[in-house]
Design an enzyme around this catalytic site. Structure first.
Site, PDB file in Angstrom:
ATOM      1  N   ASN A   1       0.528  -1.231   0.203  1.00 39.22           N
ATOM      2  CA  ASN A   1       0.017   0.116   0.307  1.00 39.22           C
ATOM      3  C   ASN A   1       0.648   1.532   0.226  1.00 39.22           C
ATOM      4  O   ASN A   1       1.991   1.338   0.373  1.00 39.22           O
ATOM      5  CB  ASN A   1      -0.573   0.445   1.341  1.00 39.22           C
ATOM      6  CG  ASN A   1      -1.832  -1.240   0.354  1.00 39.22           C
ATOM      7  OD1 ASN A   1      -2.895  -0.651   0.179  1.00 39.22           O
ATOM      8  ND2 ASN A   1      -2.231  -1.731   1.881  1.00 39.22           N
TER       9      ASN A   1
ATOM     10  N   HIS B   1      23.454  -3.336   7.771  1.00 36.32           N
ATOM     11  CA  HIS B   1      24.606  -2.957   7.637  1.00 36.32           C
ATOM     12  C   HIS B   1      25.001  -3.200   9.355  1.00 36.32           C
ATOM     13  O   HIS B   1      25.027  -4.086  10.317  1.00 36.32           O
ATOM     14  CB  HIS B   1      24.701  -1.032   8.417  1.00 36.32           C
ATOM     15  CG  HIS B   1      24.582  -0.099   6.950  1.00 36.32           C
ATOM     16  ND1 HIS B   1      24.728  -0.211   6.243  1.00 36.32           N
ATOM     17  CD2 HIS B   1      22.498   0.347   7.125  1.00 36.32           C
ATOM     18  CE1 HIS B   1      24.905   0.593   5.386  1.00 36.32           C
ATOM     19  NE2 HIS B   1      23.146   0.831   5.970  1.00 36.32           N
TER      20      HIS B   1
END
Length: 540
Positions: free
Chosen positions: A85, A113
């Site tokens: 959405n 990361h």
């Protein structure tokens, strides 16, 4: 730049409502994506041209869509009937099963990361375990799912959750970090004889009699508020809201297509306003015509469609015109009427933005509201000797419903506003023995409920008031007829059960119960005018 369309923000409408030109444009757009994003489709698919799709590989099953302003990268696989959405983020390696719903503003982050101390984070290597989501999973709005998480089949993730660990099949979780609430297969049960049990019984009784309540007000070609009343646009809208709450769909009569045609045909193409039945002349943004911006628009939402035309009476206002309109309202003596005008303005801005991509002077409206709100009591307008805080608090409900609530904006001076609402709630002229109508109760509980999402200030007092009025409301149902606008006091019409009273009290009961944390016992949740979620997040 691509001009926004209804389908960009409401893609579920595409397959039933797109023209041949729309379909050809979408197919041409998908063909271009196949060349540069590794797109593979297995059946019908829709991707808004306003979405940022930069994938190495994107596999979409049948009846999948990606809505406007979604950000999708890397390696994504979607089974059949999956939806991403508006403003959602799906990145990294993410696999969705069948029938997965990803709410607006949700982030599925299938990468991470490194965090070693020997170098800055931006120089760390990227890692990706991936995210796996099973079948029949509903992920609410503003959720964050982190890399490495697996969500089992049939799970539900509550709005605003941060999911850091695996979620078992059938689990309902919420919070930061997300924690189990209950197993979806085990309905929440109310204690026998308690307030939750009464809520469940009330909703069950209303659900069983919903067809009879609606049939009572259907003349054969028109809806009326109650037998013998004149047909009105609002009666049609109230019927749609009641049916959606209690029956989970449109009213049994007439056919959905006839209701849609009736409401859409009422809209004046030049102004975008919906005049009352039998009205003549150019419609103006006032009275019931202003209210129809709300009720007709939300009724069409519930029926899976929208207005044919933008509300140009509002969109065409310049900043200067809008400021003059707001300054010209009688905030000192008619704060309720003034607040209702702002409600209609805010809703018209939402309609124009979501349905037609027309922004209008939204910033001007919010600028005026934020600079005119009284620091001393958190509202607009001043009390008077005749009605006390009534007009101010009732106007506050209408104003905040169409602006701050509808656009997901925080309210100014929240604690001062709580003080004012609670002062009004103790006025015996409106809440004493032999008094009480839907407007007055709604205009207290909605502000308490909305403010309660920002602050816990004086919460116990608010909950005590809510419990008293919830218990009172649960005794107001009339078999086969529904609820009257006034549970006590008022004239004969106000004491006669009808569609308006039924629609309003069903929403009020939900708000009272939700403020007390027990609305699950009702088994329904408003999705129209009184919907608890913002219709759109501002800025949009």
């Amino acid at each position: 730049m691509t001009e926004p369309s209804t389908f960009d923000f409401c893609p579920w409408l595409f397959w039933d409502h797109a023209t041949e030109e729309d379909r050809q444009a979408q197919e041409s757009y998908l063909a271009g994506l196949r060349d540069r994003t590794g797109l593979e489709t297995a059946g019908k698919a829709f991707i808004s041209p306003l979405a940022a799709v930069h994938t190495d590989r994107l596999r979409m099953g049948d009846f999948c869509y990606i809505a406007a302003h979604a950000y999708v990268t890397d390696d994504i696989a979607m089974g059949d009937d999956c939806t991403v959405n508006p403003y959602a983020v799906v990145r990294g390696k993410v696999t969705l099963g069948t029938a997965v719903r990803v709410g607006a503003h949700t982030s599925l982050l299938g990468f991470n990361h490194g965090t070693a101390p020997d170098r800055p984070v931006f120089r760390q290597p990227i890692t990706s375990e991936g995210i796996r989501i099973g079948d029949d999973v509903w992920i609410g709005s503003n959720v964050v799912v982190l890399d490495g998480v697996t969500i089992g089949d049939h799970a539900v993730i509550g709005a605003g959750s941060v999911v850091t660990k695996d979620v078992p099949a059938w689990a309902m979780v919420a919070g930061n970090p997300a924690r189990p609430i209950r197993d979806r297969r085990t309905p929440r049960t109310a204690p026998a004889g308690g307030l939750e049990a009464r809520l469940t019984a009330f909703a069950g009784r209303a659900r069983e009699q919903a067809g009879e309540v609606l049939a009572r007000c259907w003349t054969g070609d028109r809806y009326v508020d109650r037998p013998g009343a004149q047909p009105t646009v609002r009666a049609w809208c109230d019927a749609v809201e009641i049916a959606d709450l209690l029956l989970g769909g449109p009213p049994p009569a007439p056919a959905r297509e006839e209701i849609v045609a009736f409401l859409r045909d009422r809209q004046d193409p030049a102004t975008g306003l919906v005049p009352e039945l039998g009205a003549s002349g150019r419609p103006e943004l006032e009275g019931v015509t202003a209210y129809h911006v709300l009720c007709a628009g939300y009724a069409l939402d519930l029926l899976g469609t929208t207005f044919r035309h933008p509300v140009r009476a509002v969109h065409d206002l310049s900043s200067k015109d809008l400021l003059a309109l707001l300054d010209g309202l009688d905030w000192e003596r008619e704060a309720w009427t003034s607040g209702s005008v702002v409600d209609s303005l805010g809703t018209a801005f939402y309609r124009n933005l979501s349905g037609f991509g027309l922004r209008g002077e939204i910033e001007t409206l919010y600028g005026w509201l934020l600079t005119r709100c009284r620091r001393t009591h958190g509202m607009w307008g001043e009390p008077d000797d005749d009605s006390g805080w009534l007009m101010v608090v009732n106007g506050y409900y209408r104003l905040t419903r169409g602006t701050f609530a509808q656009f997901g904006m925080p309210l100014p001076y929240a604690e001062r506003a709580v003080d004012t609402v609670l002062a009004q709630s103790r006025d015996p002229r409106y809440f004493g023995p032999g008094t009480g109508n839907a407007c007055n109760v709604l205009d207290v509980i909605h502000p308490l409920w909305l403010l309660g999402r920002q602050t816990s200030y004086r919460r116990a007092e608010g909950e005590a008031w809510a419990r008293t009025h919830l218990e009172r409301a649960l005794g107001g149902w009339h078999d086969g007829a529904g609820l009257s606008f006034a549970l006590s006091g008022g004239d004969g019409a106000a004491r006669t059960p009808g569609l308006q009273g039924t629609e309003m009290w069903l929403a009020i009961v939900w708000l009272l119960a939700d403020y007390l944390g027990i609305s699950d016992a009702l088994g329904y949740r408003p999705r129209g005018i009184h919907r608890p979620e913002p219709a759109v997040r501002y800025p949009a």
